[in-house]
Design an enzyme around this catalytic site. Structure first.
Site, mmCIF file in Angstrom:
data_model
loop_
_atom_site.group_PDB
_atom_site.id
_atom_site.type_symbol
_atom_site.label_atom_id
_atom_site.label_comp_id
_atom_site.label_asym_id
_atom_site.label_seq_id
_atom_site.Cartn_x
_atom_site.Cartn_y
_atom_site.Cartn_z
ATOM 1 N N HIS A 297 0.832 -1.217 0.000
ATOM 2 C CA HIS A 297 0.000 0.000 0.000
ATOM 3 C C HIS A 297 0.859 1.255 0.000
ATOM 4 C CE1 HIS A 297 0.195 1.036 4.387
ATOM 5 N NE2 HIS A 297 0.250 -0.266 4.578
ATOM 6 N N ASP A 309 6.243 0.960 6.383
ATOM 7 C CA ASP A 309 4.799 0.679 6.280
ATOM 8 C C ASP A 309 4.154 1.749 5.418
ATOM 9 O OD1 ASP A 309 2.220 -0.123 6.660
ATOM 10 O OD2 ASP A 309 2.128 0.424 8.773
ATOM 11 N N GLU A 343 -5.319 1.938 2.858
ATOM 12 C CA GLU A 343 -5.184 0.732 3.682
ATOM 13 C C GLU A 343 -5.326 1.073 5.158
ATOM 14 O OE1 GLU A 343 -3.112 -2.586 5.872
ATOM 15 O OE2 GLU A 343 -2.799 -0.439 5.928
ATOM 16 N N GLU A 344 -4.653 2.132 5.571
ATOM 17 C CA GLU A 344 -4.608 2.455 7.005
ATOM 18 C C GLU A 344 -5.966 2.870 7.564
ATOM 19 O OE1 GLU A 344 -2.210 1.571 8.636
ATOM 20 O OE2 GLU A 344 -0.316 1.851 7.566
ATOM 21 N N ASP A 371 3.613 -6.412 3.398
ATOM 22 C CA ASP A 371 3.185 -5.342 4.314
ATOM 23 C C ASP A 371 3.517 -5.678 5.765
ATOM 24 O OD1 ASP A 371 2.098 -2.987 5.219
ATOM 25 O OD2 ASP A 371 0.012 -3.630 5.035
ATOM 26 N N HIS A 442 3.832 2.697 12.746
ATOM 27 C CA HIS A 442 2.918 3.812 13.014
ATOM 28 C C HIS A 442 3.515 4.868 13.948
ATOM 29 C CE1 HIS A 442 -0.833 1.124 12.006
ATOM 30 N NE2 HIS A 442 0.074 1.144 11.044
#
Ligand SMILES: *[C@@H]1O[C@H](CO)[C@@H](O)[C@H](O)[C@H]1NC(C)=O
Ligand SMILES: *[C@@H]1O[C@H](CO)[C@@H](O)[C@H](O)[C@H]1NC(C)=O
Ligand SMILES: *[C@@H]1O[C@H](CO)[C@@H](O)[C@H](O)[C@H]1NC(C)=O
Ligand SMILES: *[C@@H]1O[C@H](CO)[C@@H](O)[C@H](O)[C@H]1NC(C)=O
Ligand SMILES: *[C@@H]1O[C@H](CO)[C@@H](O)[C@H](O)[C@H]1NC(C)=O
Length: 479
Positions: A297, A309, A343-344, A371, A442
């Site tokens: 992504h 990520d 995606e997130e 991922d 994140h």
């Protein structure tokens, strides 16, 4: 025991970790010697592919090419930084990718529009003001509302789990609930991040502070998606560091009152935005309608740079097509790269893609996704139950001895590609030595510094080789 992690979406992780704890196992080629179909038809085809697979590995690892994935990823990540869903910056980065994929000579390069939510992180801060003054490192969670221009000030109630939340129900009205769970794995505890605010709101809490989902911390908050239940009061949902969660626990154990202030301008916009899934192909020469899909992504959280990520996963995926083109290899099936958007914020791009391409899914051989980090590769995971197809992948991975990435793990894990699995398409994830993945996940720490050029080359060689081989075998993988 090895633990398996998904990138982002708790639902996926919880499903595979809790409801089906034995779903993951290493396949060691057992039974393949007695599989007639495999031995007589498929194995000879794989042996014929061995020299081209070796060419792929040699090329990617060669002096001229080594470090290319890293350099191209760094140019992208340094230029755009984080790429939050709903932002112009994400769309600019998609424009850049579309131009680049055209330059790279991919076929059928285009963006497929997707409606996406717009969530904005405004100014946000939190402090402990009693028993002493301390600034808290926080990050509001995705889809969280803010504090309506006010500062919330309230005592905290610390709970270890949802049972304790219920036991302390009487204490909660007007308070801030702190979730201080024991971290075992991302999959097991992500539910606190995802649902903690809603559950606390039902008992009358005014905000929820959730321990960051990580086994390791240097006072770094980890963001991520949460969601509000229907009809629940939308109280602010904030991640706090593991250090502060532990501090609050100690005060709580000593029955010392802790008072916290929270201010947040985070909000959900009324209007939706438009983003795009980025699609490109190397068209198959013999079975053009049959698709081997590789993906990652392109969107990221707004903190850090989205290098790990999932910039890296997206880059090894589209670069697999470029490597095959560069070597003049002509796959029989179509190799498709998709850089998912949204995606997130809940797998928004992939579900849109599935809706639009539903009628073609019967022709998809496999949906591959990277991922969960691009550390030293171990091999791949595969969801398919048919033992002949497991033997096929296992045999392909035996060609990966030069880069020591020969492990086939049978598992249904995946983030975006779960949507394919639900629709009957077998899925596969890149499997790497990703023990440190959730250290950075994140956070502001998700930068190029997490990535290593040599590991990226090995992941590139593996990803390219496997997708190429699956696009070449006349017997397509059985589901
Ligand atoms: C490596 O790059 C140099 C300079 O671009 C070129 O002359 C040489 O032919 C390349 N070698 C290989 C093996 O591709
Ligand atoms: C929940 O937390 C309480 C308090 O720490 C503990 O006694 C209890 O065993 C926990 N329950 C579960 C199901 O983990
Ligand atoms: C939410 O509230 C509305 C209005 O009170 C009600 O009609 C609806 O059934 C509620 N939905 C749920 C899931 O509780
Ligand atoms: C090869 O990979 C395995 C794990 O997949 C690892 O245990 C082993 O140390 C690696 N060997 C080398 C030479 O790096
Ligand atoms: C696996 O797929 C092959 C090829 O389609 C088929 O012949 C075989 O019966 C399947 N094996 C099992 C155990 O279903």
């Amino acid at each position: 025991m090895r633990s398996y992690f998904f990138c982002i979406i708790w639902v996926v992780a919880v499903a595979a970790t809790d409801s089906n704890p034995d779903a993951t196992s290493i396949f060691n080629g057992e039974g393949c010697a007695n599989d007639q179909l495999f031995q007589t038809r498929i194995r000879p085809q794989i042996q014929q592919l061995a020299s081209n697979v070796q060419r792929i590995i040699d090329h990617v690892m060669s002096a001229n090419e080594s470090g290319r994935t890293y350099r191209q990823l760094a140019e992208f990540v340094d230029r755009f930084g984080s790429r939050l869903t709903g932002t112009k910056n994400l769309e600019d980065s998609i424009d850049y990718m579309i131009d680049l994929l055209k330059q790279e000579g991919h076929d059928n390069v285009h963006g497929e529009p997707v409606q996406v939510p717009k969530w904005t992180r405004g100014n946000e801060w939190a402090r402990m003001i009693k028993p002493r003054d301390k600034k808290l490192n926080i990050l509001g969670l995705g889809y969280s509302e803010g504090t309506n221009g006010q500062t919330i000030e309230a005592p905290i109630v610390v709970v270890r789990n949802f049972t304790e939340l219920e036991q302390k129900a009487g204490l909660i009205p007007g308070k801030i609930v702190v979730y201080n769970f024991k971290y075992e794995s991302y999959g097991k505890q992500a539910i606190y991040r995802h649902s903690g605010a809603s559950r606390a709101a039902k008992f009358g809490a005014v905000a929820a502070m959730i321990r960051s989902l990580t086994p390791f911390s240097i006072d770094s908050p980890h963001t991520g998606m949460q969601s509000y239940d229907v009809n629940v009061t939308k109280i602010p949902a904030i991640s706090i560091t593991t250090e502060d969660a532990d501090l609050f626990q100690r005060f709580s154990d000593r029955n010392e009152e802790v008072i916290v202030q929270i201010y947040s301008e985070n909000h959900n916009e009324k209007d939706k935005g438009i983003s795009r899934n980025t699609v490109s192909d190397v068209r198959g020469e013999k079975y053009p309608n049959e698709i081997v899909l590789v993906s990652g992504h392109i969107d990221s959280w707004d903190v850090g740079q989205g290098a790990s990520d999932d910039g890296a996963g997206a880059f090894i995926s589209w670069r697999a097509l470029s490597v095959i083109k560069k070597l003049g290899l002509r796959p029989k099936r179509t190799l498709r790269s998709v850089l998912w958007t949204g995606e997130e914020f809940g797998l928004i791009g992939v579900y849109d893609y599935i809706k639009k391409h539903r009628n073609e899914l019967k022709d998809y051989v496999i949906a591959m996704e990277s991922d969960i980090g691009t550390f030293t590769p171990r091999g791949i995971t595969y969801s398919g139950k048919n033992s002949t197809s497991q033997c096929t992948l296992w045999e392909i991975l035996q060609l990966m001895h030069p880069i020591n990435a020969t492990t086939l793990t049978i598992s249904t894990e995946g983030s975006d590609v779960q949507a394919f699995y639900e629709n009957g398409v077998p899925i596969s994830s890149l499997d790497t030595a990703n023990d440190k993945y959730f250290y950075f996940h994140h956070t502001q720490g998700d930068t190029m510094t997490v990535e290593q050029p040599d590991d990226l080359d090995k992941c590139q060689a593996l990803w390219t080789s496997v997708s190429y081989a699956l696009a070449m075998l006349d017997d397509r993988l059985s589901r």
